[in-house]
Design an enzyme around this catalytic site. Structure first.
Site, PDB file in Angstrom:
ATOM      1  N   LYS A 118       0.827  -1.204   0.000  1.00  0.00           N
ATOM      2  CA  LYS A 118       0.000   0.000   0.000  1.00  0.00           C
ATOM      3  C   LYS A 118       0.868   1.264   0.000  1.00  0.00           C
ATOM      4  O   LYS A 118       1.937   1.298   0.610  1.00  0.00           O
ATOM      5  CB  LYS A 118      -0.900  -0.011   1.236  1.00  0.00           C
ATOM      6  CG  LYS A 118      -1.764   1.231   1.428  1.00  0.00           C
ATOM      7  CD  LYS A 118      -2.541   1.134   2.726  1.00  0.00           C
ATOM      8  CE  LYS A 118      -3.324   2.425   2.979  1.00  0.00           C
ATOM      9  NZ  LYS A 118      -2.431   3.583   3.215  1.00  0.00           N
TER      10      LYS A 118
ATOM     11  N   ASP B 199      -1.442  -0.089  -4.926  1.00  0.00           N
ATOM     12  CA  ASP B 199      -2.359  -0.815  -4.052  1.00  0.00           C
ATOM     13  C   ASP B 199      -3.002  -1.957  -4.830  1.00  0.00           C
ATOM     14  O   ASP B 199      -3.230  -3.035  -4.310  1.00  0.00           O
ATOM     15  CB  ASP B 199      -3.463   0.124  -3.540  1.00  0.00           C
ATOM     16  CG  ASP B 199      -2.919   1.178  -2.590  1.00  0.00           C
ATOM     17  OD1 ASP B 199      -1.682   1.316  -2.531  1.00  0.00           O
ATOM     18  OD2 ASP B 199      -3.712   1.842  -1.920  1.00  0.00           O
TER      19      ASP B 199
ATOM     20  N   LYS C 295       6.602   9.676  -7.359  1.00  0.00           N
ATOM     21  CA  LYS C 295       7.207  10.538  -6.335  1.00  0.00           C
ATOM     22  C   LYS C 295       8.727  10.553  -6.438  1.00  0.00           C
ATOM     23  O   LYS C 295       9.373  11.495  -5.984  1.00  0.00           O
ATOM     24  CB  LYS C 295       6.809  10.077  -4.921  1.00  0.00           C
ATOM     25  CG  LYS C 295       5.337  10.172  -4.615  1.00  0.00           C
ATOM     26  CD  LYS C 295       5.063  10.109  -3.125  1.00  0.00           C
ATOM     27  CE  LYS C 295       5.712   8.942  -2.419  1.00  0.00           C
ATOM     28  NZ  LYS C 295       5.207   7.619  -2.886  1.00  0.00           N
TER      29      LYS C 295
ATOM     30  N   LYS D 173       7.507   1.008   1.868  1.00  0.00           N
ATOM     31  CA  LYS D 173       8.239   0.216   0.869  1.00  0.00           C
ATOM     32  C   LYS D 173       9.627   0.775   0.604  1.00  0.00           C
ATOM     33  O   LYS D 173      10.595   0.024   0.494  1.00  0.00           O
ATOM     34  CB  LYS D 173       7.459   0.158  -0.450  1.00  0.00           C
ATOM     35  CG  LYS D 173       6.143  -0.575  -0.375  1.00  0.00           C
ATOM     36  CD  LYS D 173       5.481  -0.679  -1.743  1.00  0.00           C
ATOM     37  CE  LYS D 173       5.175   0.682  -2.331  1.00  0.00           C
ATOM     38  NZ  LYS D 173       4.198   1.456  -1.540  1.00  0.00           N
TER      39      LYS D 173
END
Length: 251
Positions: free
Chosen positions: A9, A128, A40, A14
């Site tokens: 998620k 996700d 990002k 991560k």
């Protein structure tokens, strides 16, 4: 070559898991590539002293051409880890998943793996739900093993279930398989029990467990992994243990 994709998620940690794992492999003498697959583009920041790396998609958009050298889009960080960020399109103007696919094709054209000859490749993948582009690391044969990062939070476990289902859809095609769950603690109520229950129901073992730690946050504030900050700490040992487990699985 050990090739692992790390899913989970958004916001579950991560990048923390991936960069510390990369640093652990590097500290063990392995030649490592980490590829951040997220618009990002902050997956590798703690391997690069807190500096953001120019993403591949930004380079192509800003230069209006493909990079000619790996050095245009890659940079070595802690322990010699080669860092690459796919990045994404201008917000609202494209699909980030397609950016991942385009980047992977470019890396093939630049002969990344033939040139660098890594022992370990880690993909830090947003998602996700594993849509077409975000499935590229497992669907196109880039990765062989999948780690799913989760906490005991409801939405994190929901995402973990979606990811494991998506990966299993490809199993009969000799694509990547789920290797295990990494429990990244958020200290929610009955967290360990909830993740253990998910592990038993899904048949996916818990292969790593990272306690909630101010130590990780403190070193990230300094732009480094906990491995770089204190490789002999108890938290660092968790990452070394996971790295060793992954390497043994290749033997």
């Amino acid at each position: 070559m050990l090739k692992v994709a790390i899913y989970g998620k958004g916001g579950i940690g991560k990048s923390t898991i991936t960069s510390n794992l990369a640093a652990a492999f590097a500290a063990m003498g392995k030649k490592v590539i980490q590829i951040g697959c997220d618009p990002k583009a902050d997956s590798t920041i703690n391997l690069l002293g807190g500096e953001l790396l120019r993403p591949v998609m930004n380079y192509m958009r800003e230069e209006d051409e493909e990079p000619e050298e790996l050095s245009d889009i890659a940079k070595e960080g802690y322990g010699g880890v080669l860092c690459i960020e796919t990045g994404g399109p201008t917000p609202g103007l494209g699909c980030a998943g397609r950016g991942i696919i385009a980047t992977f094709q470019l890396l093939e054209d630049l002969q990344l793996f033939e040139t660098y000859k890594p022992d370990v490749v880690l993909y830090d993948v947003l998602g996700d739900v594993v849509c077409g582009g975000f499935a590229a690391p497992i669907r196109e044969g880039y990765a062989e093993k999948v780690l799913i990062v989760t906490s005991g939070e409801k939405m994190a476990l929901y995402a973990a279930n979606n990811i494991s289902s998506a990966v299993r859809n490809f199993e009969d095609r000799s694509y990547a398989r789920v290797f295990g769950i990494v429990l990244n603690h958020r200290n929610v109520e009955n967290e360990t029990e909830k993740v253990q229950a998910f592990s038993e129901k899904s048949g996916i073992p818990i292969v790593g467990e990272i306690p909630r730690s101010d130590e990780i946050i403190r070193y990230e504030d300094q732009g480094m992994t906990v491995i770089e900050g204190d490789k002999d700490s108890a938290i660092s040992k968790r990452f070394f243990d996971l790295a060793e487990l992954l390497l043994k699985s290749e033997e």
